[in-house]
Design a protein around this motif. Sequence first.
Motif, PDB file in Angstrom:
ATOM      1  N   LYS A  27      25.706  29.948  -0.881  1.00 39.54           N
ATOM      2  CA  LYS A  27      24.765  29.233  -0.117  1.00 39.54           C
ATOM      3  C   LYS A  27      25.638  28.777   0.990  1.00 39.54           C
ATOM      4  CE  LYS A  27      22.449  26.981  -3.748  1.00 39.54           C
ATOM      5  NZ  LYS A  27      22.024  25.664  -4.522  1.00 39.54           N
ATOM      6  N   ASP A  28      24.816  28.468   2.205  1.00 38.78           N
ATOM      7  CA  ASP A  28      25.475  28.233   3.481  1.00 38.78           C
ATOM      8  C   ASP A  28      26.139  26.910   3.489  1.00 38.78           C
ATOM      9  OD1 ASP A  28      26.155  27.438   6.034  1.00 38.78           O
ATOM     10  OD2 ASP A  28      24.097  28.125   6.713  1.00 38.78           O
ATOM     11  N   TYR A  30      27.418  24.891   5.591  1.00 30.71           N
ATOM     12  CA  TYR A  30      26.901  23.849   6.784  1.00 30.71           C
ATOM     13  C   TYR A  30      25.542  23.406   5.943  1.00 30.71           C
ATOM     14  CZ  TYR A  30      30.627  26.045   9.696  1.00 30.71           C
ATOM     15  OH  TYR A  30      31.471  26.596  10.032  1.00 30.71           O
ATOM     16  N   ASP A  31      24.603  23.975   5.686  1.00 29.01           N
ATOM     17  CA  ASP A  31      23.479  23.627   5.013  1.00 29.01           C
ATOM     18  C   ASP A  31      23.846  22.504   3.851  1.00 29.01           C
ATOM     19  OD1 ASP A  31      21.887  24.887   6.685  1.00 29.01           O
ATOM     20  OD2 ASP A  31      21.294  26.467   5.174  1.00 29.01           O
ATOM     21  N   ILE A  32      24.732  22.801   2.969  1.00 25.87           N
ATOM     22  CA  ILE A  32      25.129  22.075   2.055  1.00 25.87           C
ATOM     23  C   ILE A  32      25.763  20.543   2.559  1.00 25.87           C
ATOM     24  CG2 ILE A  32      26.856  21.457   0.116  1.00 25.87           C
ATOM     25  CD1 ILE A  32      26.796  24.532  -0.261  1.00 25.87           C
ATOM     26  N   LYS A  34      24.654  19.583   5.369  1.00 25.64           N
ATOM     27  CA  LYS A  34      23.933  19.109   6.369  1.00 25.64           C
ATOM     28  C   LYS A  34      24.527  18.737   7.692  1.00 25.64           C
ATOM     29  CE  LYS A  34      20.812  16.811   2.534  1.00 25.64           C
ATOM     30  NZ  LYS A  34      20.307  17.966   2.323  1.00 25.64           N
ATOM     31  N   SER A  36      25.594  20.832  11.627  1.00 24.43           N
ATOM     32  CA  SER A  36      25.318  21.864  12.280  1.00 24.43           C
ATOM     33  C   SER A  36      26.712  22.910  12.398  1.00 24.43           C
ATOM     34  CB  SER A  36      25.371  21.554  13.800  1.00 24.43           C
ATOM     35  OG  SER A  36      26.474  21.027  14.293  1.00 24.43           O
ATOM     36  N   ARG A  37      26.540  24.221  12.842  1.00 26.28           N
ATOM     37  CA  ARG A  37      27.729  24.781  12.926  1.00 26.28           C
ATOM     38  C   ARG A  37      28.884  24.833  13.817  1.00 26.28           C
ATOM     39  NH1 ARG A  37      27.349  28.848   9.590  1.00 26.28           N
ATOM     40  NH2 ARG A  37      25.558  29.706   8.738  1.00 26.28           N
TER      41      ARG A  37
END
Length: 90
Positions: A27-28, A30-32, A34, A36-37
Amino acid sequence: MNELPINIHIILIIFREIVCIYHINMKDLYDILKISRNANQSEIKKSYRKLALKFHPDRNKENKEEAEKKFKEISEAYEILSNEEKKNIY
């Protein structure tokens, strides 16, 4: 990198390919967390702490298994993104 013996160079290429394949299935991170990159280390840490408290198994006794899974996922994402070397590999 041209100064390395050919065997080490080949090993590094294979290692990079394995890491890329591994991350395709992940999974990403950064998404985990929450974020930004382009989040800095302070933002990464702040988000990790907030999510770790929210999903800590001791605070989610009614849904402990799911909380443990999410807490582990958050911790693993933080471990990689908080370390510049690991983050660059990711």
